[in-house]
Design an enzyme around this catalytic site. Structure first.
Site, short mmCIF file in Angstrom:
data_model
loop_
_atom_site.label_atom_id
_atom_site.label_comp_id
_atom_site.label_asym_id
_atom_site.label_seq_id
_atom_site.Cartn_x
_atom_site.Cartn_y
_atom_site.Cartn_z
CG HIS A 86 -2.05 0.90 1.23
ND1 HIS A 86 -1.91 2.26 1.17
CD2 HIS A 86 -3.39 0.67 1.29
CE1 HIS A 86 -3.10 2.83 1.20
NE2 HIS A 86 -4.01 1.90 1.26
CD GLU A 118 -3.17 1.10 -2.26
OE1 GLU A 118 -3.73 2.21 -2.19
OE2 GLU A 118 -3.70 0.06 -1.81
O1 TA6 Z 1 -6.07 1.46 -0.81
C1 TA6 Z 1 -7.10 2.41 -0.71
C2 TA6 Z 1 -7.86 2.19 0.59
O2 TA6 Z 1 -8.44 0.90 0.62
C3 TA6 Z 1 -8.90 3.30 0.74
O3 TA6 Z 1 -10.21 2.81 0.59
C4 TA6 Z 1 -8.61 3.84 2.15
O4 TA6 Z 1 -9.34 3.14 3.13
C5 TA6 Z 1 -7.11 3.60 2.24
O5 TA6 Z 1 -6.96 2.28 1.72
C6 TA6 Z 1 -6.47 3.82 3.60
O6 TA6 Z 1 -6.92 2.87 4.50
P1 TA6 Z 1 -6.44 3.03 6.04
O7 TA6 Z 1 -7.06 1.87 6.75
O8 TA6 Z 1 -4.93 2.97 6.04
O9 TA6 Z 1 -6.90 4.39 6.48
#
Ligand code: TA6
Length: 304
Positions: free
Chosen positions: A172, A275
């Protein structure tokens, strides 16, 4: 709490040139790496690469200036490891978003200073009371970073269970950009995606990805390399990947970033998540004894 083995290994890190033990807020141990190619910092919790800055560049892996550090919480930024599921758990709404890995205890199992001046650090996820309630399968997880002229990340899942195991996963990665409104992402033209801002509707990407509002898309069935073109920082970031059929693109934009509480004012302008992983339709099933390798490599080219 570090085990005795960890304490002695982390202590031995001091013998490796360019590697220092440090501490982030909330007394969370971290490892600072500095070599002729650049610098980086890895939080031991989550084995989470917090930042990577190649020499003569602005940070490529971005950390929010308002990132919060706490035991069991993932700070905003870096490369949180989403595993063994991406996003919310399929059935258990009270399970942690993005799985257990990004907030788990990890063990540093190897550290090398390579002949070309890079550093290669290997971590293994520790299965303990903090995560075994959420995942019962015997699936050792190894994470390897190589910080050199490029940043390489390798995430290896081994299924040691006597039955098939299905996972979803993503690196991520938060990338630093000059102004998200002027960024273009090449490489996803023609790919289908699930648009989480449009209630999960499916669309096909036409041309480059550009940004004018909250963007949260899971591109499916794509093995393409992507390029983040940044006309403000006058650079492009190349994202190569292997063992990945999904690419997630995310920027929360102003309102959601403010609600999250760990962005500075207008901080969303200076980041984009691209990601590499296997999510939703692309989740993967490992047969007993099977190993899966997710790999990504980030490199920077100046545009001036
Ligand atoms: O990768 C995108 C995502 O799934 C968004 O929907 C948002 O939730 C982001 O990840 C960040 O998630 P977090 O749990 O780190 O705030």
């Amino acid at each position: 709490m570090k085990t005795q083995a960890q304490q002695s290994f982390v202590a031995s890190l001091g013998d490796i040139p360019g590697v220092q033990i440090t501490e982030c807020a909330s007394q969370l141990p971290a490892i600072d790496i500095r070599n002729r190619h650049g610098s980086g910092r890895i939080l031991l919790q989550g084995a989470l690469l917090l930042e990577w800055t190649p020499s003569k560049q602005e940070p490529v892996v971005w950390l929010s200036p308002n990132a919060k550090f706490a035991a069991g919480k993932a700070p905003r930024g870096g490369v949180p490891i989403c595993w063994p599921w991406f996003g919310p758990h399929d059935t258990q709404t009270d399970y942690p978003a993005h799985g257990i890995a990004r907030t788990a205890n990890w063990e540093l199992t190897d550290a090398q200073h390579t002949d070309d001046g890079a550093h290669r650090l290997t971590f293994m996820l520790i299965r303990d009371a903090s995560n075994s309630a959420f995942w019962s399968h015997d699936t050792p997880l190894t994470l390897r970073y190589t910080l050199g002229p490029a940043l390489e990340i390798e995430l290896i899942t081994r299924n040691q269970s006597p039955h098939p195991v299905t996972i979803s996963e993503a690196l991520h990665t938060y990338f630093g950009v000059g102004d998200i409104r002027q960024v273009r992402i090449h490489g996803l033209d023609g790919s289908d995606y699930i648009d989480k801002v449009a209630h999960g509707q499916r669309f096909r990407q036409s041309g480059d990805v550009t940004f004018s509002g909250e963007t949260d898309r899971v591109y499916l069935g794509t093995t393409a390399h992507c390029i983040i073109e940044d006309p403000v920082l006058l650079r492009s970031i190349r994202i190569e990947k292997q063992g990945s059929r999904s690419t997630v693109v995310w920027n929360p934009w102003a309102e959601k970033a403010e609600k999250m509480g760990d962005y500075i004012e207008n901080g969303y302008l200076n980041m984009v998540c691209v990601e590499s992983g296997n999510a939703l339709d692309d989740r993967i099933t490992l047969a007993p004894g099977e190993e899966h390798r997710l790999w990504a490599r980030y490199s920077v080219t100046s545009l001036n």
